[in-house]
Design a protein around this motif. Structure first.
Motif, PDB file in Angstrom:
ATOM      1  N   ASP A  88       2.061  34.145  12.516  1.00  0.00           N
ATOM      2  CA  ASP A  88       0.947  33.678  11.188  1.00  0.00           C
ATOM      3  C   ASP A  88       0.816  32.071  11.885  1.00  0.00           C
ATOM      4  O   ASP A  88       0.402  31.948  10.754  1.00  0.00           O
ATOM      5  CB  ASP A  88       1.803  34.180   9.931  1.00  0.00           C
ATOM      6  CG  ASP A  88       3.263  33.828   9.963  1.00  0.00           C
ATOM      7  OD1 ASP A  88       3.412  33.490  10.844  1.00  0.00           O
ATOM      8  OD2 ASP A  88       4.202  33.982   8.996  1.00  0.00           O
ATOM      9  N   PHE A  89       0.715  31.628  12.691  1.00  0.00           N
ATOM     10  CA  PHE A  89       0.738  30.700  12.976  1.00  0.00           C
ATOM     11  C   PHE A  89       1.585  29.661  12.742  1.00  0.00           C
ATOM     12  O   PHE A  89       1.809  28.697  13.422  1.00  0.00           O
ATOM     13  CB  PHE A  89      -0.709  30.457  12.909  1.00  0.00           C
ATOM     14  CG  PHE A  89      -1.880  31.522  13.337  1.00  0.00           C
ATOM     15  CD1 PHE A  89      -1.999  32.243  14.170  1.00  0.00           C
ATOM     16  CD2 PHE A  89      -2.869  31.579  12.169  1.00  0.00           C
ATOM     17  CE1 PHE A  89      -2.666  33.192  14.380  1.00  0.00           C
ATOM     18  CE2 PHE A  89      -3.886  32.330  12.036  1.00  0.00           C
ATOM     19  CZ  PHE A  89      -3.106  33.562  13.023  1.00  0.00           C
ATOM     20  N   LYS A  90       1.539  29.247  11.262  1.00  0.00           N
ATOM     21  CA  LYS A  90       2.411  28.909  11.187  1.00  0.00           C
ATOM     22  C   LYS A  90       1.816  26.927  10.973  1.00  0.00           C
ATOM     23  O   LYS A  90       2.856  26.413  11.076  1.00  0.00           O
ATOM     24  CB  LYS A  90       3.787  28.595  11.437  1.00  0.00           C
ATOM     25  CG  LYS A  90       4.740  29.864  10.967  1.00  0.00           C
ATOM     26  CD  LYS A  90       5.850  29.413  10.759  1.00  0.00           C
ATOM     27  CE  LYS A  90       7.029  30.820   9.915  1.00  0.00           C
ATOM     28  NZ  LYS A  90       6.281  32.318  10.262  1.00  0.00           N
ATOM     29  N   LEU A  91       0.874  27.637  11.617  1.00  0.00           N
ATOM     30  CA  LEU A  91       0.858  25.466  10.991  1.00  0.00           C
ATOM     31  C   LEU A  91       0.486  24.583  10.225  1.00  0.00           C
ATOM     32  O   LEU A  91       0.918  25.544   8.913  1.00  0.00           O
ATOM     33  CB  LEU A  91      -1.566  25.728  11.063  1.00  0.00           C
ATOM     34  CG  LEU A  91      -1.875  26.465  12.932  1.00  0.00           C
ATOM     35  CD1 LEU A  91      -3.442  26.719  13.141  1.00  0.00           C
ATOM     36  CD2 LEU A  91      -1.173  25.805  14.209  1.00  0.00           C
ATOM     37  N   LEU A  92       0.294  23.137  10.244  1.00  0.00           N
ATOM     38  CA  LEU A  92       0.056  22.870   8.901  1.00  0.00           C
ATOM     39  C   LEU A  92      -1.606  22.521   8.453  1.00  0.00           C
ATOM     40  O   LEU A  92      -1.704  21.640   8.753  1.00  0.00           O
ATOM     41  CB  LEU A  92       0.299  21.304   9.679  1.00  0.00           C
ATOM     42  CG  LEU A  92       2.193  21.075   9.751  1.00  0.00           C
ATOM     43  CD1 LEU A  92       2.463  20.058  10.828  1.00  0.00           C
ATOM     44  CD2 LEU A  92       3.234  21.260   8.905  1.00  0.00           C
ATOM     45  N   PRO A  93      -1.673  23.009   7.147  1.00  0.00           N
ATOM     46  CA  PRO A  93      -2.547  22.413   6.663  1.00  0.00           C
ATOM     47  C   PRO A  93      -3.277  21.263   6.268  1.00  0.00           C
ATOM     48  O   PRO A  93      -4.298  21.629   5.635  1.00  0.00           O
ATOM     49  CB  PRO A  93      -2.417  23.826   5.260  1.00  0.00           C
ATOM     50  CG  PRO A  93      -0.577  23.445   4.678  1.00  0.00           C
ATOM     51  CD  PRO A  93      -0.791  23.710   6.417  1.00  0.00           C
ATOM     52  N   HIS A  94      -2.619  20.469   6.438  1.00  0.00           N
ATOM     53  CA  HIS A  94      -3.204  18.931   5.934  1.00  0.00           C
ATOM     54  C   HIS A  94      -3.351  18.139   6.677  1.00  0.00           C
ATOM     55  O   HIS A  94      -3.615  17.344   6.607  1.00  0.00           O
ATOM     56  CB  HIS A  94      -1.758  18.905   4.555  1.00  0.00           C
ATOM     57  CG  HIS A  94      -0.882  18.450   5.165  1.00  0.00           C
ATOM     58  ND1 HIS A  94       0.126  19.497   5.570  1.00  0.00           N
ATOM     59  CD2 HIS A  94      -0.248  16.939   6.071  1.00  0.00           C
ATOM     60  CE1 HIS A  94       1.290  18.932   6.187  1.00  0.00           C
ATOM     61  NE2 HIS A  94       0.979  17.246   6.242  1.00  0.00           N
TER      62      HIS A  94
END
Ligand code: ADP
Length: 231
Positions: A88-94
């Protein structure tokens, strides 16, 4: 980094045996798939190698680090040598794509100019440079996974841990992710990958370690395996 697990057992409170008496040796530069049904212990094994979890008993040696004896102060130094990619990538959305990658290097105090150079190099390599100002939600699943890989490898880790990295991706996109993982592996990084994807394991041959109920039940050097043949 060479990896050696000896007699590793993990029991979650109060009595869930997630791994039981696991012995495993992985040589530096190997590519290893971990397969097995949901709940067989793949994620637990990988999370122990990232030192997110400690074993209940047994030894885990990664390179010159004895993970059970590692002091808390050594953990950031160890983690710098390990890249992690999740389904689920776990990228930072902001943060935008470039910032998501730069963040890793800034966190370890790398000077700004060097950060910019490294970010450009890895985003170019993974064909994301033109997408660098986009935010994760504006990117396709394949692009987000490439970005997660960029972030995991920008610091040139010796070990890359990937938990179902092709999980939600279509076959073509999964192939491009596998091409990237194998090219990272060819540059010397050990890659450990949990997968349910029969197509990937057939098309991109590597060692296959199968877990069942927390135990290693087979270990094929160049795995021709049916993932669910034991159903
Ligand atoms: P897999 O990755 O092969 O699906 P896991 O390593 O996630 O398997 O899970 C192995 C076993 O450990 C399962 O029975 C799971 O429910 C249990 N488990 C995993 N994480 C935890 C946790 N944090 N607390 C309690 N049980 C857990």
């Amino acid at each position: 980094m060479d990896i050696r697990m000896a007699g590793v057992t993990k029991i979650f409170h109060p009595d869930i045996v997630a791994l039981e008496d696991v012995y495993l040796n992985v040589k530096r530069g190997e590519f290893v798939y971990f397969v097995g049904h949901t709940g067989s212990g793949k994620t637990t094994l990988l999370r122990m190698l990232n030192r997110e979890l400690s074993p209940s008993s047994g030894q885990i040696i990664v390179g010159k680090h004895n993970l059970r004896k590692m002091r808390l102060g050594q953990l950031p130094f160890y983690r710098r040598q390990v890249g992690v990619v999740f389904q689920d990538f776990k990228l930072l959305p902001h943060l935008n794509a470039a910032e998501n990658v730069a963040f890793v290097l800034e966190a370890i105090g790398m000077p700004g100019r060097q950060v910019a150079e490294r970010v450009k190099a890895i985003l170019t390599k993974l064909d994301l440079w033109k997408r660098r100002f986009l935010y994760p939600e504006q990117m396709s699943g394949g692009e987000q996974q490439r970005l997660a890989i960029a972030r995991a490898v920008v610091n040139m880790p010796s070990l890359l841990i990937a938990d179902e990295p092709t999980g939600n991706l279509d076959m073509e996109t999964a192939e491009s992710i596998m091409d990237i993982l194998f090219s990272i592996n060819a540059s010397g990084t050990t890659v450990l990958m949990a997968t349910h994807n029969q197509y990937v394991v057939d098309a991109f041959r590597a060692r296959v370690v199968r877990l069942s109920r927390g135990r290693i039940v087979s270990d094929e050097p160049r795995g021709e395996v049916e993932l669910y043949g034991d159903l």
